[in-house]
Design a protein around this motif. Structure first.
Motif, PDB file in Angstrom:
ATOM      1  N   TYR A   8     -42.430  -2.796   7.443  1.00  0.00           N
ATOM      2  CA  TYR A   8     -41.224  -3.037   8.238  1.00  0.00           C
ATOM      3  C   TYR A   8     -40.861  -1.832   9.116  1.00  0.00           C
ATOM      4  O   TYR A   8     -40.034  -1.925   9.998  1.00  0.00           O
ATOM      5  CB  TYR A   8     -40.024  -3.295   7.320  1.00  0.00           C
ATOM      6  CG  TYR A   8     -40.034  -4.648   6.632  1.00  0.00           C
ATOM      7  CD1 TYR A   8     -39.318  -5.714   7.163  1.00  0.00           C
ATOM      8  CD2 TYR A   8     -40.747  -4.873   5.459  1.00  0.00           C
ATOM      9  CE1 TYR A   8     -39.301  -6.958   6.551  1.00  0.00           C
ATOM     10  CE2 TYR A   8     -40.742  -6.116   4.832  1.00  0.00           C
ATOM     11  CZ  TYR A   8     -40.020  -7.155   5.379  1.00  0.00           C
ATOM     12  OH  TYR A   8     -40.014  -8.386   4.770  1.00  0.00           O
TER      13      TYR A   8
ATOM     14  N   THR B   9     -38.120 -13.813  -0.939  1.00  0.00           N
ATOM     15  CA  THR B   9     -37.154 -12.755  -0.649  1.00  0.00           C
ATOM     16  C   THR B   9     -36.514 -12.909   0.738  1.00  0.00           C
ATOM     17  O   THR B   9     -35.455 -12.337   0.994  1.00  0.00           O
ATOM     18  CB  THR B   9     -37.826 -11.363  -0.749  1.00  0.00           C
ATOM     19  OG1 THR B   9     -39.132 -11.444  -0.144  1.00  0.00           O
ATOM     20  CG2 THR B   9     -37.970 -10.913  -2.184  1.00  0.00           C
TER      21      THR B   9
ATOM     22  N   GLU C 233     -27.872  -9.199  -2.739  1.00  0.00           N
ATOM     23  CA  GLU C 233     -28.258 -10.625  -2.706  1.00  0.00           C
ATOM     24  C   GLU C 233     -27.927 -11.332  -4.016  1.00  0.00           C
ATOM     25  O   GLU C 233     -28.768 -11.966  -4.655  1.00  0.00           O
ATOM     26  CB  GLU C 233     -29.745 -10.745  -2.365  1.00  0.00           C
ATOM     27  CG  GLU C 233     -30.058 -10.136  -1.001  1.00  0.00           C
ATOM     28  CD  GLU C 233     -31.508 -10.260  -0.563  1.00  0.00           C
ATOM     29  OE1 GLU C 233     -32.392 -10.313  -1.444  1.00  0.00           O
ATOM     30  OE2 GLU C 233     -31.760 -10.295   0.643  1.00  0.00           O
TER      31      GLU C 233
ATOM     32  N   LYS D  91     -47.370  -4.872   3.960  1.00  0.00           N
ATOM     33  CA  LYS D  91     -46.372  -5.672   4.661  1.00  0.00           C
ATOM     34  C   LYS D  91     -45.329  -4.670   5.128  1.00  0.00           C
ATOM     35  O   LYS D  91     -44.411  -4.292   4.407  1.00  0.00           O
ATOM     36  CB  LYS D  91     -45.743  -6.703   3.725  1.00  0.00           C
ATOM     37  CG  LYS D  91     -44.780  -7.631   4.421  1.00  0.00           C
ATOM     38  CD  LYS D  91     -44.131  -8.611   3.472  1.00  0.00           C
ATOM     39  CE  LYS D  91     -43.274  -9.594   4.242  1.00  0.00           C
ATOM     40  NZ  LYS D  91     -42.446 -10.423   3.349  1.00  0.00           N
TER      41      LYS D  91
ATOM     42  N   GLN E  40     -37.987   0.552  -4.236  1.00  0.00           N
ATOM     43  CA  GLN E  40     -39.071   0.272  -3.307  1.00  0.00           C
ATOM     44  C   GLN E  40     -39.537   1.518  -2.550  1.00  0.00           C
ATOM     45  O   GLN E  40     -40.533   1.474  -1.849  1.00  0.00           O
ATOM     46  CB  GLN E  40     -38.640  -0.822  -2.324  1.00  0.00           C
ATOM     47  CG  GLN E  40     -38.450  -2.179  -3.000  1.00  0.00           C
ATOM     48  CD  GLN E  40     -37.827  -3.209  -2.081  1.00  0.00           C
ATOM     49  OE1 GLN E  40     -36.680  -3.582  -2.250  1.00  0.00           O
ATOM     50  NE2 GLN E  40     -38.573  -3.668  -1.095  1.00  0.00           N
TER      51      GLN E  40
END
Ligand code: BG6
Length: 505
Positions: free
Chosen positions: A462, A354, A207, A460, A52
């Protein structure tokens, strides 16, 4: 853990010893004093994933990984053919591959004690089953970890964060095939050997419980959902448990003093009402996730899974020795992501993204711009639930707010909502520590803006650090501090004590 023993033995703690008033209270005096505030040596920092952030998707011998073919996020299916002219967000991402020094300097300025990232498996083994590792890929992480250490940050390394080499996913349908275990074991061995002097904190699969919810993403399963999905998903899970145990074993043998955790997505769901059916089914929904940590932390399959498998017609192939291996090689700590909570109504379709389960609305909670309910109390609840269940050290590996940020005319980015989210979640964490939960670190998800895993968006965001890039790939990639940068810096400097928000202007 060394840091935990250190803080318990510290002078400050000893002065807080509760007084013995009566003889029968003496037993109480042997109990450890109440932990108020965060322990000394608490690992504050941030977390990203290689795919990412790094970009450089085909640089220096890297192969394609499962995240490389998706214009709109990696949960949206499988497409091995790259379309010329199509924009693929991970191909450049934020170019962390070439800019990590500049970025880590900013993390150091915030006072990070730890930085979590992953080793992209396809940089080391471009096809997953190559005879020899790719030296240039190894060298890159060597340099990266050196830079972190030089800047006072412990590397916290995820061995597999949605980055299976695409070739393994297509050849074997990901973790469904047991042959992938050997490929992963070899990858881990190479990493432990190479980075044993730099990396002391590891985790295996990001995860892992998303194998049941987002199987392409978490387990590289390219074959679409059908009636056999549960069979394949639980088979993949078993193969990953064996691989996890092999990694734990190798890590302990090769890197004395290293800690290796399991990592789950543990945002939770509440029963939507007190109707017993809602309560029961919500509990079973939680078992679908805790099944994974039950196996990896307790070292055995939980009893509830037999009935589940019978109802689903699942028959997992195991080999002699698997149970012993899993039993003898449990993880040292539980790492997890926590973003939100949802609510569940008996009989409703189970959906996930997610951030966790996507259930029915909770009228008591506000939502983020991307529709994720914001629930700091839920973090305290989950910490207590998990510590009661396992009594193992815990690490909050991901927590954060993805939202749109704009640059004001004076050049500032006033991300008040992010600071409020952070404040409330740190307060909740502090409560969990006071409740007795053994938590040794917290890494904010995406301390610098990166590509969204779920949707492939850049916007989006963070980060405490803004990156000039939009959803179409336009922008200079210039970095800019948001208001939250100074706020997190203050939080870390005060070891989580000073949470006062700046006055608005
Ligand atoms: C977690 C993943 O599930 O959620 C991250 O481990 C991901 O990779 C994060 O980025 C936030 O999700 P999203 O879709 O907003 O990027």
């Amino acid at each position: 853990f060394a840091i935990l023993h250190d803080y318990r033995a510290s002078d400050t703690m000893q002065t807080r010893k509760p007084p013995c008033r009566r003889k029968q209270d003496e037993r109480m005096c042997l109990m450890k004093p109440l932990q108020k505030g965060f322990p000394e040596g608490f690992l504050w920092g941030g977390a990203i994933a290689a795919n990412q952030a790094e970009g450089a998707y085909d640089a220096d011998g890297k192969g394609l990984d499962i995240s490389d073919g998706f214009p709109h996020g990696i949960k949206h299916g499988y497409d091995p053919e790259l379309v010329p002219g199509q924009f693929y967000p991970t191909h450049e991402a934020i170019d962390f591959y070439h800019r990590y020094k500049e970025d880590l300097a900013l993390m150091q300025e915030m006072g990070f004690k730890v930085f979590r990232t992953s080793i992209n498996w396809s940089r080391i083994f471009p096809n997953g089953d190559d005879a020899m590792p790719n030296e240039k890929g190894l060298q890159y992480y060597d340099d990266l970890f050196d830079e972190m250490l030089r800047r006072g940050m412990q590397p916290l390394v995820t061995l597999s964060h949605y980055e299976m080499p695409l070739a393994l996913a297509t050849k074997y349908n990901g973790w469904v095939d047991r042959r992938v275990i050997d490929c992963f074991a070899k990858f881990c061995h190479v990493c432990f050997e190479r980075y044993k002097d730099q990396v002391k904190y590891w985790m295996t699969f990001n995860e892992i419980n998303n194998t049941l919810k987002l199987p392409y993403l978490a387990a590289g399963m390219v074959v679409a959902d059908d009636a056999n999905a549960p069979q394949r998903q639980y088979q993949a899970a078993h193969n990953m448990f064996v691989a996890n145990a092999l990694a734990v074993k190798a890590c302990h043998e090769m890197i004395p003093g290293a800690k290796i955790g399991c990592m789950l997505s543990l945002s939770t769901a509440y029963p939507n009402t007190c109707r017993p059916e809602d309560v029961m089914e919500t509990y079973q929904l939680r078992q679908r996730s805790l099944f994974f940590s039950d196996v990896m932390l307790r070292g055995r399959y939980p009893s509830y899974i037999d009935r589940k498998w019978e109802e689903l017609g699942v028959q997992v192939q195991m080999e002699p020795g698997d149970f012993e291996l899993i039993a003898q090689n449990t993880n040292d700590y539980l790492a997890f992501s926590y973003y939100m909570t949802s609510t569940h109504i008996a009989g409703m379709k189970i959906r996930s993204n997610t951030g966790g389960h996507v259930g029915a609305d909770n009228p008591y909670l506000e939502k983020s711009k991307w529709g994720w309910p914001i629930d700091p109390v839920g973090l305290r609840f989950v910490c207590n639930e998990l510590y009661d269940r396992y009594q193992k050290p815990m690490f909050i590996a991901e927590n954060g707010l993805g939202t749109a940020d704009t640059i004001d005319s004076d050049g500032r980015i006033r991300d008040t909502a992010r600071m409020e989210y952070l404040k409330k979640h740190i307060e909740a964490l502090q409560q969990a520590v006071a409740d007795g939960c053994d938590i040794f670190g917290y890494t904010w998800w995406g301390p610098i803006d990166i590509v969204s895993a779920g949707t492939g968006e850049m916007e989006k965001r963070y980060g405490f650090i803004y990156v000039d890039k939009d959803n179409q790939g336009n922008g200079t990639l210039q970095r800019r501090k948001k208001d939250s940068f100074e706020y997190y810096k203050k939080v870390i400097a005060s070891n989580g004590q000073d949470l006062e928000l700046p006055a608005e202007d």
